[in-house]
Every structure is written in structure tokens, then in C-alpha cells.
Write a protein that holds these residues in place. Sequence first.
Motif, PDB file in Angstrom:
ATOM      1  N   UNK A   1       0.834  -1.197   0.000  1.00 46.87           N
ATOM      2  CA  UNK A   1       0.000   0.000   0.000  1.00 46.87           C
ATOM      3  C   UNK A   1       0.871   1.251   0.000  1.00 46.87           C
ATOM      4  N   UNK A   2       1.982   1.179   0.720  1.00 47.60           N
ATOM      5  CA  UNK A   2       2.891   2.316   0.839  1.00 47.60           C
ATOM      6  C   UNK A   2       4.217   1.792   1.400  1.00 47.60           C
TER       7      UNK A   2
ATOM      8  N   UNK B   1      -5.197  10.160   0.279  1.00 46.22           N
ATOM      9  CA  UNK B   1      -6.369   9.500   0.857  1.00 46.22           C
ATOM     10  C   UNK B   1      -7.391   9.100  -0.200  1.00 46.22           C
ATOM     11  N   UNK B   2      -7.544   9.895  -1.235  1.00 46.14           N
ATOM     12  CA  UNK B   2      -8.510   9.565  -2.283  1.00 46.14           C
ATOM     13  C   UNK B   2      -8.125   8.254  -2.978  1.00 46.14           C
ATOM     14  N   UNK B   3      -6.841   8.130  -3.309  1.00 49.22           N
ATOM     15  CA  UNK B   3      -6.369   6.901  -3.956  1.00 49.22           C
ATOM     16  C   UNK B   3      -6.489   5.703  -3.020  1.00 49.22           C
ATOM     17  N   UNK B   4      -6.167   5.920  -1.745  1.00 54.06           N
ATOM     18  CA  UNK B   4      -6.278   4.839  -0.767  1.00 54.06           C
ATOM     19  C   UNK B   4      -7.741   4.413  -0.617  1.00 54.06           C
TER      20      UNK B   4
ATOM     21  N   UNK C   1     -10.128   4.610  -2.824  1.00 51.82           N
ATOM     22  CA  UNK C   1     -10.528   3.856  -4.013  1.00 51.82           C
ATOM     23  C   UNK C   1     -10.047   2.420  -3.934  1.00 51.82           C
ATOM     24  N   UNK C   2      -8.817   2.228  -3.499  1.00 49.32           N
ATOM     25  CA  UNK C   2      -8.285   0.869  -3.379  1.00 49.32           C
ATOM     26  C   UNK C   2      -9.027   0.083  -2.303  1.00 49.32           C
TER      27      UNK C   2
ATOM     28  N   UNK D   1     -14.339  -4.000   0.104  1.00 49.75           N
ATOM     29  CA  UNK D   1     -15.673  -4.101   0.691  1.00 49.75           C
ATOM     30  C   UNK D   1     -15.649  -4.156   2.203  1.00 49.75           C
ATOM     31  N   UNK D   2     -16.422  -5.073   2.735  1.00 48.01           N
ATOM     32  CA  UNK D   2     -16.529  -5.168   4.199  1.00 48.01           C
ATOM     33  C   UNK D   2     -15.425  -6.022   4.816  1.00 48.01           C
TER      34      UNK D   2
END
Length: 83
Positions: A17-18, A40-43, A45-46, A51-52
Motif C-alpha cells: 500500500x505504501x 487519501x482519495x487513492x487509498x 478507491x483501493x 468491501x466489508x
Amino acid sequence: MLRFDPHVADAAEATLFHPSQHARRLADGRLEVQLRAGGQSEMAQHLFTRGDAVEIVRPAELRDLIVQELEAALARHRKHPKA
């Protein structure tokens, strides 16, 4: 901090992730991932694709962003009658 359910923990552990991330398995099989990332926007989306199976523990801003995205998706799908 993110927590992934046991059934997706292996896949999440294999995902970068990073570069700052640190992961550890919890006793119940979940995977806890800590990282510092600015996108944060990209995170969001990923994480939306998980989902849950993922819980956004912090930061609150990322959790709020994903809640907004989920609410928007629900609203869009609820306004169309069942086919």
C-alpha cells in the motif's frame, strides 16, 4: 491503521500500500497494517474494492471519505427500480 479480515489477510499482506507500511497478524487471523500516506482519495478507491473485509481504524478522515463514497454508491443504486 487498517484491519483486514482473515479471508483476505494473505492477499492484503502481499500488497504494498505504501513503502512505510508495517503489518502484523492478530491472534484472530486478521491483518493489521499501519502506514503513513498522503493520497487519501487513492487509498479510499483501493480500499473500496475490499468491501466489508477491511476496517479503517484511523485516520478518521479516510474512514469518513470511504463512508461518503459508500453512501453515494448506495444512493445511486437505490434510486433505480429492480429490473
